[in-house]
Design a protein around this motif. Structure first.
Motif, mmCIF file in Angstrom:
data_model
loop_
_atom_site.group_PDB
_atom_site.id
_atom_site.type_symbol
_atom_site.label_atom_id
_atom_site.label_comp_id
_atom_site.label_asym_id
_atom_site.label_seq_id
_atom_site.Cartn_x
_atom_site.Cartn_y
_atom_site.Cartn_z
ATOM 1 N N ASP A 11 0.839 -1.211 0.000
ATOM 2 C CA ASP A 11 0.000 0.000 0.000
ATOM 3 C C ASP A 11 0.867 1.251 0.000
ATOM 4 N N LEU A 12 1.921 1.233 0.805
ATOM 5 C CA LEU A 12 2.818 2.381 0.908
ATOM 6 C C LEU A 12 3.520 2.659 -0.413
ATOM 7 N N THR A 13 4.053 1.629 -1.046
ATOM 8 C CA THR A 13 4.770 1.862 -2.304
ATOM 9 C C THR A 13 3.814 2.311 -3.411
ATOM 10 N N ARG A 14 2.597 1.763 -3.433
ATOM 11 C CA ARG A 14 1.597 2.232 -4.414
ATOM 12 C C ARG A 14 1.232 3.694 -4.159
ATOM 13 N N SER A 15 1.049 4.034 -2.889
ATOM 14 C CA SER A 15 0.705 5.406 -2.533
ATOM 15 C C SER A 15 1.830 6.370 -2.910
ATOM 16 N N LEU A 16 3.061 5.965 -2.667
ATOM 17 C CA LEU A 16 4.198 6.814 -3.020
ATOM 18 C C LEU A 16 4.292 7.004 -4.527
ATOM 19 N N GLU A 17 4.048 5.949 -5.288
ATOM 20 C CA GLU A 17 4.040 6.083 -6.754
ATOM 21 C C GLU A 17 2.953 7.053 -7.205
ATOM 22 N N GLU A 18 1.790 6.986 -6.553
ATOM 23 C CA GLU A 18 0.710 7.909 -6.892
ATOM 24 C C GLU A 18 1.107 9.348 -6.567
ATOM 25 N N VAL A 19 1.694 9.555 -5.398
ATOM 26 C CA VAL A 19 2.156 10.899 -5.011
ATOM 27 C C VAL A 19 3.186 11.408 -6.010
ATOM 28 N N ARG A 20 4.129 10.563 -6.380
ATOM 29 C CA ARG A 20 5.158 10.981 -7.329
ATOM 30 C C ARG A 20 4.537 11.350 -8.676
ATOM 31 N N SER A 21 3.602 10.556 -9.143
ATOM 32 C CA SER A 21 2.962 10.812 -10.433
ATOM 33 C C SER A 21 2.158 12.112 -10.410
ATOM 34 N N ILE A 22 1.348 12.286 -9.384
ATOM 35 C CA ILE A 22 0.521 13.491 -9.272
ATOM 36 C C ILE A 22 1.401 14.730 -9.111
ATOM 37 N N THR A 23 2.442 14.616 -8.299
ATOM 38 C CA THR A 23 3.321 15.761 -8.040
ATOM 39 C C THR A 23 4.125 16.121 -9.285
ATOM 40 N N ARG A 24 4.598 15.110 -9.999
ATOM 41 C CA ARG A 24 5.317 15.359 -11.265
ATOM 42 C C ARG A 24 4.394 16.071 -12.254
ATOM 43 N N ASP A 25 3.172 15.573 -12.367
ATOM 44 C CA ASP A 25 2.192 16.175 -13.274
ATOM 45 C C ASP A 25 1.901 17.625 -12.879
ATOM 46 N N GLN A 26 1.749 17.863 -11.587
ATOM 47 C CA GLN A 26 1.464 19.223 -11.131
ATOM 48 C C GLN A 26 2.645 20.154 -11.384
ATOM 49 N N ALA A 27 3.856 19.626 -11.258
ATOM 50 C CA ALA A 27 5.054 20.435 -11.519
ATOM 51 C C ALA A 27 5.106 20.885 -12.973
ATOM 52 N N LEU A 28 4.489 20.126 -13.859
ATOM 53 C CA LEU A 28 4.451 20.498 -15.276
ATOM 54 C C LEU A 28 3.304 21.454 -15.597
ATOM 55 N N ARG A 29 2.368 21.582 -14.696
ATOM 56 C CA ARG A 29 1.185 22.413 -14.932
ATOM 57 C C ARG A 29 1.257 23.775 -14.254
ATOM 58 N N ASP A 30 1.455 23.763 -12.940
ATOM 59 C CA ASP A 30 1.434 25.025 -12.187
ATOM 60 C C ASP A 30 2.234 24.838 -10.903
ATOM 61 N N LEU A 31 3.369 25.489 -10.820
ATOM 62 C CA LEU A 31 4.248 25.356 -9.659
ATOM 63 C C LEU A 31 3.697 26.049 -8.420
ATOM 64 N N ASN A 32 2.653 26.845 -8.591
ATOM 65 C CA ASN A 32 2.115 27.633 -7.483
ATOM 66 C C ASN A 32 0.850 27.047 -6.881
ATOM 67 N N LEU A 33 0.442 25.864 -7.338
ATOM 68 C CA LEU A 33 -0.839 25.314 -6.919
ATOM 69 C C LEU A 33 -0.685 23.890 -6.421
ATOM 70 N N TYR A 34 -1.257 23.631 -5.261
ATOM 71 C CA TYR A 34 -1.375 22.273 -4.748
ATOM 72 C C TYR A 34 -2.847 21.899 -4.862
ATOM 73 N N THR A 35 -3.170 20.994 -5.766
ATOM 74 C CA THR A 35 -4.565 20.635 -6.020
ATOM 75 C C THR A 35 -5.112 19.779 -4.877
ATOM 76 N N ASP A 36 -6.445 19.700 -4.799
ATOM 77 C CA ASP A 36 -7.078 18.852 -3.785
ATOM 78 C C ASP A 36 -6.678 17.394 -3.979
ATOM 79 N N ARG A 37 -6.583 16.972 -5.232
ATOM 80 C CA ARG A 37 -6.170 15.590 -5.523
ATOM 81 C C ARG A 37 -4.773 15.324 -4.979
ATOM 82 N N MET A 38 -3.888 16.283 -5.164
ATOM 83 C CA MET A 38 -2.523 16.144 -4.663
ATOM 84 C C MET A 38 -2.513 16.119 -3.134
#
Length: 173
Positions: free
Chosen positions: A129-156
């Protein structure tokens, strides 16, 4: 060209914002992992050792930045870690999180930790569960870094809360 791609941009390497730092730390981790995957450690054990050490250093860096992001975007929602005071100072060092991540990946892959088969089997579902969750965090955070560096979305934020909770439980066990 993908019509949605126009909204994505690569942050500058020199950008001090946490999402930009994360993007490049995660990119470096992926590069080292790719090189490790393609290396035959028996043919070049020195290179293998060097890459494993670099990989663990990259993991530490990624987790450190994720922790800073959590402190910034969900400061009041962090998992309780009062239990950490029971550990001696020499155990609570800067790269403990990276060692725990490495241990979680080993457990999730089926390894037995330190000849403790029963404990390892009991920890395996949490490690997965932890490794899956970390992969999800990494994916969402990477995606957000490409979209808007000033915003932390609710999903993130939700993904970070979930990861933080699982990581604290893994630390405790």
């Amino acid at each position: 060209m993908n019509r949605f791609r126009k909204w994505l941009y690569k942050p500058k390497r020199t950008d001090p914002q946490l999402l930009a730092q994360f993007y490049y730390a995660d990119e470096e981790l992926n590069q080292v992992a790719t090189e490790l995957d393609s290396l035959d450690g028996r043919k070049d054990p020195q290179r293998c050792t060097l890459l494993v050490n670099q990989f663990r250093s990259c993991q530490d860096n990624v987790l450190n930045i994720i922790s800073q992001i959590m402190d910034e975007c969900i400061p009041n929602d962090r998992a309780n870690r009062d239990f950490c005071v029971k550990f001696p100072e020499e155990i609570r060092h800067d790269n403990l999180a990276g060692q725990l991540w490495f241990g979680a990946e080993c457990l999730a892959a089926g390894s037995i930790i330190m000849n403790r088969e029963i404990e390892s089997i009991a920890m395996r579902p949490l490690a997965k569960d932890l490794t899956r969750s970390l992969e999800e965090v990494r994916s969402i955070t990477r995606d957000q870094a490409l979209r808007d560096l000033n915003l932390y979305t609710d999903r993130m934020k939700d993904a970070l809360r979930h990861f933080d909770s699982l990581f604290a439980e893994f630390e405790l066990r």
